[in-house]
Write an enzyme that holds these catalytic residues in place. Structure first.
Site, mmCIF file in Angstrom:
data_model
loop_
_atom_site.group_PDB
_atom_site.id
_atom_site.type_symbol
_atom_site.label_atom_id
_atom_site.label_comp_id
_atom_site.label_asym_id
_atom_site.label_seq_id
_atom_site.Cartn_x
_atom_site.Cartn_y
_atom_site.Cartn_z
ATOM 1 C CE LYS A 271 -9.061 -8.703 -49.909
ATOM 2 N NZ LYS A 271 -8.666 -9.805 -47.662
ATOM 3 C CG ASP B 74 -11.125 -12.343 -48.704
ATOM 4 O OD1 ASP B 74 -10.002 -11.710 -49.148
ATOM 5 O OD2 ASP B 74 -11.506 -11.353 -47.555
ATOM 6 C CD GLU C 45 -5.580 -12.911 -45.144
ATOM 7 O OE1 GLU C 45 -4.831 -13.926 -44.210
ATOM 8 O OE2 GLU C 45 -6.855 -12.706 -45.072
ATOM 9 C CG ASP D 41 -11.422 -13.755 -44.632
ATOM 10 O OD1 ASP D 41 -11.259 -12.356 -44.882
ATOM 11 O OD2 ASP D 41 -9.617 -14.501 -44.974
ATOM 12 C CB SER D 42 -14.176 -9.874 -42.427
ATOM 13 O OG SER D 42 -15.119 -8.524 -43.733
ATOM 14 C CD GLU E 41 -6.769 -6.480 -41.476
ATOM 15 O OE1 GLU E 41 -6.681 -6.238 -42.868
ATOM 16 O OE2 GLU E 41 -7.432 -6.380 -41.127
#
Ligand code: KIV
Length: 272
Positions: A121, A91, A123, A52-53, A190
């Site tokens: 993925k 993501d 978070e 999602d970057s 991270e």
């Protein structure tokens, strides 16, 4: 026996586990489009993360929060069309899984069906475990993401190193164990101290992929545009730039502009 850098045909979640068991490091990079994904896949990277970057790198947003599920699916589908060998992790964007586990499952199903990605993925740790369980029950492989979780930037207020205090470190190790017990196939870790990352990698048997988490984890991930030096304003200590494409592309574009102005381009051979 250590079977390092075996020529795996297609990377699956089982391959990654085999790599950890054999002490072979796992390589992972982001990609958001067909052309770069083709290069990354052909170069032998193990995992492509459609991160999602993309919200920052592709769309120019300040955070990862604005990118939508539809936009993630668009990027992921472009990447999947390019890939022969890599495992593609997509993501789940902010707002697509935090509401409840049914919403999480329907978002994950959309990603798998509409993009052809191989896994998702999310978070977070214990607080999103119901959603992870439900997604796993549908047969969708899940990668966890602990430590600095950019989707929670407004909760933490800063992108600095996480879990420097023992209490937060213990919670992180406990979350990693919960993710493993629930059935996640791997975890991205991270921006945490290297010593803690080593403890995490030793506490669970699934692969831990680090970014800013030191060398004693099972693999590394970087944002492709950062490691190629296409971005130049983001300079965290963990980032190694393998090229300076910002400089090279700027030079090429300037030269083209000048060639057009001076009528150097096109020449006789470059016309019909
Ligand atoms: O979105 C992303 O690129 C990521 C990496 C930083 C791991 O989650």
């Amino acid at each position: 026996m250590l079977d390092s850098n075996k020529d795996y045909k297609k990377i699956t979640t089982n391959t990654l586990q085999e790599m950890k068991n054999n002490g072979e490091k796992i390589s992972m990079l982001t990609a958001y489009d067909y052309t770069l994904a083709k290069i990354v896949d052909g170069a032998g990277i193990d995992i492509i993360l459609v991160g999602d970057s993309a919200s920052n790198v592709m769309a120019g947003h300040e955070t990862t929060l604005p990118i939508t599920l539809n936009e993630m699916i668009y990027h992921a589908a472009s990447v999947v069309r390019a890939v022969d060998r890599c495992l593609v992790v997509v993501d789940m964007p902010f707002g697509s899984y935090q509401g409840n586990s049914l919403e999480a499952l329907s978002s994950a199903i959309r990603i798998m069906k509409e993009s052809g990605g191989h896994s998702v993925k999310l978070e977070g740790g214990s607080e999103i475990i119901e959603s992870i369980q439900r997604i796993l029950t549908a047969g969708i492989p899940v990668m966890g993401h602990l430590g600095l979780t950019p989707q929670s930037i407004y909760k933490f207020g800063t992108y600095t190193v996480r879990a420097k205090e023992e209490e937060e470190a213990e919670k992180l190790i406990s979350d990693a164990k919960i993710l493993e017990e629930t059935g996640c196939f791997s975890i991205v870790l991270e921006k945490v101290p290297a010593k803690l990352a080593k403890r995490v990698a030793e506490s669970v048997s699934i692969p831990i992929i680090g970014i800013g988490a030191g060398a004693d984890v099972d693999g590394q991930v970087l944002v492709l545009h950062d490691m190629l030096g296409m971005t130049h304003e983001f300079n965290p200590r963990f980032l190694r730039r393998y090229l300076n494409l910002y400089k090279d592309i700027t030079g090429a574009v300037k030269k083209y502009a000048s060639d057009v102005k001076t009528k150097e381009f096109p020449n006789e051979k470059e016309q019909y």
